[in-house]
Design an enzyme around this catalytic site. Sequence first.
Site, mmCIF file in Angstrom:
data_model
loop_
_atom_site.group_PDB
_atom_site.id
_atom_site.type_symbol
_atom_site.label_atom_id
_atom_site.label_comp_id
_atom_site.label_asym_id
_atom_site.label_seq_id
_atom_site.Cartn_x
_atom_site.Cartn_y
_atom_site.Cartn_z
ATOM 1 N N LYS A 1 1.214 -1.028 -0.326
ATOM 2 C CA LYS A 1 -0.225 -0.170 -0.392
ATOM 3 C C LYS A 1 0.955 1.376 0.182
ATOM 4 O O LYS A 1 0.559 2.363 -0.456
ATOM 5 C CB LYS A 1 -1.260 -0.122 1.006
ATOM 6 C CG LYS A 1 -2.264 -1.477 1.264
ATOM 7 C CD LYS A 1 -3.118 -1.369 2.311
ATOM 8 C CE LYS A 1 -3.650 -2.656 2.302
ATOM 9 N NZ LYS A 1 -4.957 -2.570 3.400
ATOM 10 N N GLN B 1 -4.223 -1.520 9.774
ATOM 11 C CA GLN B 1 -3.872 -2.530 8.698
ATOM 12 C C GLN B 1 -5.221 -3.830 10.026
ATOM 13 O O GLN B 1 -4.763 -4.435 11.124
ATOM 14 C CB GLN B 1 -2.536 -2.738 8.605
ATOM 15 C CG GLN B 1 -3.215 -4.379 8.380
ATOM 16 C CD GLN B 1 -3.102 -4.919 6.351
ATOM 17 O OE1 GLN B 1 -3.691 -3.513 5.809
ATOM 18 N NE2 GLN B 1 -4.012 -5.771 5.691
ATOM 19 N N ASP C 1 -10.624 2.877 5.090
ATOM 20 C CA ASP C 1 -11.394 1.642 4.415
ATOM 21 C C ASP C 1 -12.563 1.526 4.883
ATOM 22 O O ASP C 1 -13.477 0.518 4.689
ATOM 23 C CB ASP C 1 -10.923 1.054 6.105
ATOM 24 C CG ASP C 1 -9.689 0.126 5.792
ATOM 25 O OD1 ASP C 1 -9.811 -0.361 4.578
ATOM 26 O OD2 ASP C 1 -8.526 -0.074 6.724
#
Length: 291
Positions: free
Chosen positions: A52, A96, A119
């Site tokens: 990422k 994450q 997210d």
Amino acid sequence: MAVEIIDGNAVAKSVHEEIKSELAKMSAPRRPCVALVRVGEDPASVSYVRKKSRVAEEIGIESRLNILPEGTSQEELDALIDKLNADDSVDAILVQAPLPKPLDERHTFNRVRADKDVDGFSSANLGLLCQENPGAFVACTPAGILELLKRSKVETRGKRAVILGRSIIVGKPLALLLMKKGVDASVAVCHSKSENLKEICSSADILIAAVGKPGVVLADMVKDGACVIDVGINRVPSAEKKSGYKLVGDVDFDSVAPKCSKITPVPGGVGPMTVAMLMKNTFEAYKRHVR
Ligand code: GUN
């Protein structure tokens, strides 16, 4: 008819190019910035966060890595998120998953400010998605799957979509996306307690596997001509690879592919699209912040 292998890398690259060219036309005082938060050293998470960060930098998005050790307390993680929430130079925050125990993912996802929650896992953004509010940040993997279906010209309207897996990261938001107006699929969500799995899966025009176990979808569960989307990224031991492992999906690709109209490979299918959608959401958050 020959099966089409959907090239997630190529579609992701087009998304990156679109962001780059739009970004180049903007005259803003600073670059977009995403803060990536990782707790512990889970090898898959290490690799995803690195990817990422690398893609962000390639596009012209600043990425700030925040790595906390295993054993970090909830209070320490909250303090980092609060600091990033308050930092006006940070547009987007990604924590994450999975978080090591005993950290609470639901609490953590809700701690991220909604306008930085790229997210889309906070109750605020999931609620907006449920309302079909266009302002929602939509979780990256489901958003990436929808983009793949659109750009691969897979008809969803009136079609039967079956999702294997009910997680907050994939299954639940994907069900909401596929059933929303304009996408118009008829959606079934299956999970570990589902009965008649073979029968339900065999009814799918679009079958999406997001279980996290290799070999869950076998040829006798797939309708002829179905489109199969494989979300699984599973590490299995392999003597042929220098790393000692190879990546496989949830779908038994070799037996399933010949029955499909279209199928995504692993790697190179959904994975790159998750990253591309993170970039798209970060860019969107940035535009909202600088305009
Ligand atoms: N773990 C697996 N997929 C994801 C994702 O899309 N976002 C985050 N934050 N963690 C993940």
